[in-house]
Design a protein around this motif. Structure first.
Motif, PDB file in Angstrom:
ATOM      1  N   GLY A 152       0.787  -1.230   0.000  1.00 16.64           N
ATOM      2  CA  GLY A 152       0.000   0.000   0.000  1.00 16.64           C
ATOM      3  C   GLY A 152       0.815   1.273   0.000  1.00 16.64           C
ATOM      4  O   GLY A 152       0.263   2.371  -0.141  1.00 16.64           O
ATOM      5  N   THR A 172      -5.680   1.126  -0.882  1.00 17.66           N
ATOM      6  CA  THR A 172      -5.084   0.078  -0.059  1.00 17.66           C
ATOM      7  C   THR A 172      -5.722  -1.256  -0.460  1.00 17.66           C
ATOM      8  O   THR A 172      -6.718  -1.673   0.119  1.00 17.66           O
ATOM      9  N   LEU A 174      -4.902  -4.412  -0.206  1.00 19.62           N
ATOM     10  CA  LEU A 174      -4.996  -5.541   0.718  1.00 19.62           C
ATOM     11  C   LEU A 174      -5.790  -5.218   1.979  1.00 19.62           C
ATOM     12  O   LEU A 174      -5.968  -6.078   2.838  1.00 19.62           O
ATOM     13  N   SER A 175      -6.255  -3.979   2.110  1.00 23.25           N
ATOM     14  CA  SER A 175      -6.990  -3.600   3.327  1.00 23.25           C
ATOM     15  C   SER A 175      -8.493  -3.707   3.177  1.00 23.25           C
ATOM     16  O   SER A 175      -9.215  -3.391   4.115  1.00 23.25           O
ATOM     17  N   ASN A 176      -8.971  -4.063   1.989  1.00 25.64           N
ATOM     18  CA  ASN A 176     -10.412  -4.268   1.894  1.00 25.64           C
ATOM     19  C   ASN A 176     -10.677  -5.658   1.322  1.00 25.64           C
ATOM     20  O   ASN A 176      -9.878  -6.176   0.528  1.00 25.64           O
ATOM     21  N   PRO A 177     -11.779  -6.272   1.742  1.00 25.74           N
ATOM     22  CA  PRO A 177     -12.003  -7.681   1.378  1.00 25.74           C
ATOM     23  C   PRO A 177     -11.997  -7.923  -0.126  1.00 25.74           C
ATOM     24  O   PRO A 177     -11.419  -8.918  -0.588  1.00 25.74           O
ATOM     25  N   PRO A 264      -8.194  -8.634   5.226  1.00 22.00           N
ATOM     26  CA  PRO A 264      -8.428  -7.880   6.468  1.00 22.00           C
ATOM     27  C   PRO A 264      -9.430  -8.590   7.378  1.00 22.00           C
ATOM     28  O   PRO A 264     -10.342  -9.237   6.878  1.00 22.00           O
ATOM     29  N   GLY A 265      -9.241  -8.437   8.678  1.00 25.24           N
ATOM     30  CA  GLY A 265     -10.048  -9.217   9.617  1.00 25.24           C
ATOM     31  C   GLY A 265      -9.793 -10.686   9.348  1.00 25.24           C
ATOM     32  O   GLY A 265      -8.647 -11.130   9.385  1.00 25.24           O
ATOM     33  N   ASN A 266     -10.863 -11.420   9.052  1.00 30.87           N
ATOM     34  CA  ASN A 266     -10.674 -12.823   8.643  1.00 30.87           C
ATOM     35  C   ASN A 266     -11.297 -13.051   7.266  1.00 30.87           C
ATOM     36  O   ASN A 266     -11.719 -14.150   6.934  1.00 30.87           O
TER      37      ASN A 266
END
Lengths: 317, 436
Positions: A152, A172, A174-177, A264-266
Motif C-alpha cells: 500500500g 489500499t 490488501l486492506s479491503n475484502p 483484512p479481519g478474517n
C-alpha cells in the motif's frame, strides 16, 4: 466422417482383460497385483494411514503428558465445536467462493492460452518453457513478490492504477475484502493459468485439425467450433484440469498466508489456514483435525458429484 | 557350506549388535542418562529468532564454545514472524524431535507450551538461587501454575521513536499525550517535511494485539477480566482506543496502508524519513542508527509512549523480549542447564547490551554501563509503564487472534467499532471457557 473421428478420439482403449479371462490372463493379472503390491503398500502407508490417523485425532481430545500425548475419545465433540463456530462458516464461505471464481477464471483464460499456443506455427517450445516458470516457482516466494506489488505504500499495482487513471489516488488493495480477494486471484491465476493451459494444450494436440477445416467448410464460426468441436473433444482434459484446480483451490494456504494473512479481519482466511491456526498456533490438535476432515469431506463430495455429473469415461467403458 | 555358516554367524552378530544399539541408544548421552559423560564432547542445538542487525547470536555462541570445551552449541536462526516460529517449533517438538535442545520463545508462550508438553518444567532443574538474577515480574511471566518454563534472557518493550530534528525545528516538545502527538504530526505534515505523522502496526497479527492493548490500558481498560473468564474489550476504554486508531488513519496522520503494516513496514517508513513518529520495539533502535538501512541516523529520539489526555503519563508499553525454553526430548538436559546458566550470567548478559543493543534480563547486568551501551533504550526503559498481555491462559493465541482479527477488520473499515469489539469479546470468552 466427422462424428466417427470425434468418437474415436474420446473413447478409451479396449479393456485389457475381457470378462472371461484365459488362464494365462489370470496368471498375468495375479502377477500384476503381486508386482504392484509394494507400491500400493507404500501408498497406503504414506497416504491412507495418516488420513486414518487424522480421522482418529478428530475424534479425540489430545493432551500432553509427561510421557507423551494422551488421546481420549470424545466422539463428535470437536466436529460440533467446529460446526458451531462462526469462523468455520466464514472460512468455508470464502474458500468455496474463491474456489468457484478462481477455477472459472483460470480455466477460461487457460483455455484461451492453450488455443493460442496450439495455433502457433513457431516458437511453441519456448512458450511452453516460459509457461512453466510461474508454475515452477515456489508459492511462498511468488506470494512475497506479489505482496511487494500490492504493497500500500510503494507497490507497483497502486502506481499503475494511478498512472492509468483507474483510481485518482493510491488505494489500499490488501486492506479491503474485495481488493484482497482480487489480489489473491491475480497472484494465484498468474501461477496456475500456465498449469491449466498445459493440460488443455495436451488435449488440443489430440484433436484432428481436419475437423476444424471441415467445420469451416460447413460454415461454422469460431464460437461454434469452440462449443461444438473443441470443448467436447478436450472434455477429458478439461475435467482433469478442473478437478486438479478445485482440489488445489479448496486447500489454498500458502498464498493467503503470505499475502494477506487471512485479512483484512478474517475475510481471506481459508479452511486450511483455519486448520493451521488450530493445529499449530492454538495447539488444539483434535479441533484442528476435525476442521481438516470437514475440508476433506467437502472436497471428496465435490469430486464424486462432479465426476458423476460429467460421466468420466473409464478405460474400455 | 562352512562359508554359508560363517556368513550366518556374522549376520547374527551384526543383528544382535544392531538390536543392542537400538535398545541402549546410540548417543553418548544414553550411556549415563540425561547428563552425558563429563569427558565426551556433546553438541546442543540452539534455536533463536533474528534479533536485529547485530551479531549477538553468533558472538554468544562463540564465547560459550570457547569457555566450555566439552559442550558445543550450534546455532539455528529461524524466521522473524513469531507465529511462524511457533508453528515450526510446535510441529518439530510435538513430533518428538530431540533438537533444538534449547529454543528462544515468545513471552506469551509459557502457559501454552507448558500445557502442550512442549517445554520442560525448569523449576526443578535449576537451583532456587538461580532465579534471584531476574526481576519478580519477569519470573511471573515465565510461569504456568507456579512453575517456570522459560528463562528470561533479554528485555524488550515498546517505545515512541521520534524525529528529534523535525520536532526541534518546529519548536515542539516530545508529546506526552496521544492528542498532542496527533496535533504535532499534523503540524509537521503540513510543512511537507514528512509524508506520514505516525506509523504503527495495524496488520492482523500479534503486533496489533500489543499496540491495541497499550491504548486500552491508557484508556483505563483491559482485554480480559482478571479471573480470565471473559473478554472486556467492548467497553468505553476499548471503544476509545479503537476510535483513536481508526481516526489516525482516516485523518491521514497514519498511512492508509496501516492495516497491512507489521513492524518491518512501519520501520521502513520511518527509516526512509517518511514519518515523524513511530511505535516500535527497542530492537529497532540499532536499525534506525545503521547507515546502510536508515536515512535518519542521528536524527532519532526515543521516549515512553504517550497516554490519553487526562490519564496518568507515560502511557502503557507492552513488554516483550526473549525467553529460553528447553525441549522435553533433549538428550542433554545437564548441558542445556549449563548453557542457560551461562547465558543469563553477567558475562553473556553484558554482551546482550554491548553487542546486541538490547537490555539484559539479569538485573545484576542492568548496570549504568549496560544502559549506556544500549543507547537511549537504557535511559528510557526505566521510565516506562509496562503493561502485560493476558498470557496466563493456554488459550492466549486464540484470545490474541480474536482481538487482532476483529480490530483489524474495524481498522480496514469492514466492521464498526462496537461490532468488532463485541465480536472479539464473544470469541475471547468462548476461547477462555474452552481452555479451562
Amino acid at each position: 466422417m466427422t462424428s466417427t473421428s470425434a468418437r474415436a478420439s474420446i473413447v478409451g482403449p479396449p479393456a485389457l482383460f475381457p470378462p472371461r479371462a484365459s488362464r494365462r490372463a489370470r496368471i498375468s493379472r495375479r502377477r500384476g497385483y503381486l508386482l504392484t503390491a509394494p507400491a500400493l503398500l507404500v501408498v497406503a502407508l504414506v497416504t491412507l494411514a495418516p488420513i486414518a490417523f487424522s480421522v482418529y485425532l478428530s475424534l479425540c481430545a489430545v493432551t500432553a503428558g509427561a510421557d507423551g500425548f494422551d488421546y481420549s475419545l470424545v466422539g463428535l465433540r470437536n466436529y460440533a465445536a467446529a460446526l458451531g463456530s462462526q469462523a468455520l462458516w466464514s472460512a468455508l464461505t470464502f474458500t468455496a467462493v474463491y474456489t468457484v471464481v478462481s477455477v472459472t477464471v483460470q480455466v477460461v483464460l487457460g483455455l484461451g492460452v492453450a488455443i493460442i499456443i496450439d495455433r502457433m506455427t513457431r516458437g511453441t517450445g519456448v512458450v511452453l518453457a516460459l509457461l512453466l516458470v510461474p508454475w515452477a516457482m515456489i508459492t511462498v516466494v511468488s506470494g512475497q513478490l506479489w505482496s511487494y506489488i500490492f504493497n500500500g505504500v510503494y507497490g507497483l499495482a497502486d502506481y499503475l492504477l494511478v498512472v492509468l487513471h483507474v483510481v485518482p489516488a493510491p488505494v489500499t488493495i490488501l486492506s479491503n475484502p474485495v481488493g484482497a480477494f482480487v489480489a489473491l486471484l491475480v497472484a494465484d491465476s498468474w501461477k496456475t493459468i500456465p498449469f491449466v493451459s498445459l493440460i488443455l494444450f495436451g488435449g488440443l494436440r489430440t484433436v484432428d485439425k481436419e475437423l476444424y477445416a471441415a467445420a469451416r467448410l460447413d460454415g461454422a464460426g469460431g464460437w461454434t467450433i469452440l462449443g461444438r468441436i473443441t470443448i467436447p473433444l478436450i472434455r477429458q482434459s478439461l475435467i482433469t484440469a478442473v478437478v486438479f484446480r478445485v482440489l488445489q483451490a479448496f486447500g489454498i494456504f500458502d498464498l493467503p498466508f503470505v499475502l494477506t494473512n487471512g485479512g483484512p479481519g478474517n475475510a481471506t482466511q481459508s479452511m486450511a489456514m483455519l486448520a493451521y491456526n488450530a493445529l499449530f498456533q492454538d495447539l488444539n490438535i483434535g479441533y484442528g483435525a476435525a476442521i481438516s476432515c470437514i475440508t476433506a469431506a467437502v472436497v471428496i463430495v465435490f469430486a464424486v458429484v462432479f465426476l458423476r455429473a460429467f460421466k468420466v469415461e473409464e478405460p474400455g467403458g | 557350506m562352512s562359508g554359508v555358516r560363517t556368513r550366518r554367524a556374522a549376520l547374527a552378530i551384526a543383528t544382535a549388535a544392531a538390536v543392542g544399539l537400538l535398545a541402549t541408544g546410540c548417543s553418548p548421552a544414553a550411556s549415563n542418562g540425561s547428563g552425558g559423560s563429563s569427558s565426551s564432547k556433546v553438541t546442543i542445538n540452539w534455536y533463536v529468532q533474528p534479533l536485529n542487525s547485530t551479531s549477538i547470536w553468533p558472538d554468544l555462541v562463540a564465547a560459550f564454545n570457547k569457555s566450555h570445551p566439552n559442550i558445543e552449541v550450534t546455532l539455528t536462526v529461524g524466521p522473524t514472524n513469531v507465529d511462524t516460529v511457533r508453528g515450526t517449533l510446535s510441529t518439530q517438538l510435538g513430533s518428538g524431535s530431540a533438537t533444538p535442545d534449547v529454543y528462544e520463545g515468545d513471552i506469551t508462550w509459557p502457559a501454552q507450551f507448558a500445557k502442550a508438553g512442549l517445554a520442560v518444567n525448569l523449576t526443578k532443574l535449576f537451583p532456587k538461587s538461580f532465579w534471584d538474577r531476574f526481576s519478580p515480574g519477569a519470573i511471573t511471566l515465565a510461569q504456568y501454575k507456579g512453575s517456570s518454563y522459560s528463562v528470561p534472557s533479554w528485555t524488550e518493550a515498546a517505545f515512541l521513536y521520534y524525529r528529534k530534528d523535525l520536532l526541534t525545528k518546529a519548536g515542539l516538545p516530545v508529546p506526552s499525550t496521544w492528542e498532542e502527538l496527533v496535533a504535532d504530526a499534523k503540524k509537521v505534515q503540513a510543512t511537507g517535511a514528512v509524508k506520514d505523522g505516525y506509523t504503527w502496526q495495524g496488520a492482523g497479527y500479534e503486533g496489533l494485539t500489543c499496540d491495541f492493548s497499550e491504548l486500552v490500558a491508557d484508556a483505563g481498560g483491559g482485554i480480559v477480566s482478571s479471573d480470565y473468564t471473559k473478554g472486556t474489550l467492548d467497553s468505553a476504554a476499548g471503544q476509545k482506543a479503537l476510535a483513536f486508531l481508526k481516526e489516525t488513519i482516516a485523518s491521514g496522520v497514519s498511512p492508509k496502508a496501516t492495516p497491512t503494516f507489521q513492524e518491518p513496514q512501519s520501520l521502513n517508513d520511518f527509516t526512509a524519513g517518511n514519518a515523524l513518529f513511530m511505535r516500535n520495539w527497542s530492537y529497532a533502535w540499532a536499525i534506525t542508527q545503521d547507515p546502510k538501512q536508515s536515512k535518519v541516523v542521528g536524527k532519532v529520539g526515543m521516549a515512553p509512549l504517550p497516554s490519553f489526555a487526562g490519564q496518568p503519563t507515560p502511557g502503557a508499553s507492552t513488554n516483550g523480549g526473549g525467553g529460553m525454553f528447553i525441549n522435553p526430548h533433549s538428550k542433554y538436559l545437564k548441558q542445556d542447564v549449563t548453557f542457560l546458566t551461562w547465558l543469563t550470567g553477567t558475562e553473556a548478559q553484558g554482551m546482550f547490551a554491548s553487542v546486541g543493543k538490547v537490555l539484559p534480563a539479569n538485573v545484576q547486568a542492568q548496570t549504568p554501563q549496560a544502559q549506556k551501551d544500549v543507547g537511549p533504550v537504557g535511559q528510557v526503559l526505566a521510565k516506562l509503564k509496562i503493561v502485560g498481555r493476558p498470557v496466563g491462559t493456554p488459550a492466549y493465541s486464540q484470545v490474541s487472534r480474536a482481538l487482532f482479527q476483529n480490530v483489524n477488520a474495524a481498522l480496514s473499515g469492514n466492521a464498526s467499532v462496537s461490532g468488532a469489539l463485541s465480536s472479539a469479546d464473544s470469541q475471547i470468552t468462548t476461547a477462555l471457557s474452552s481452555s479451562r
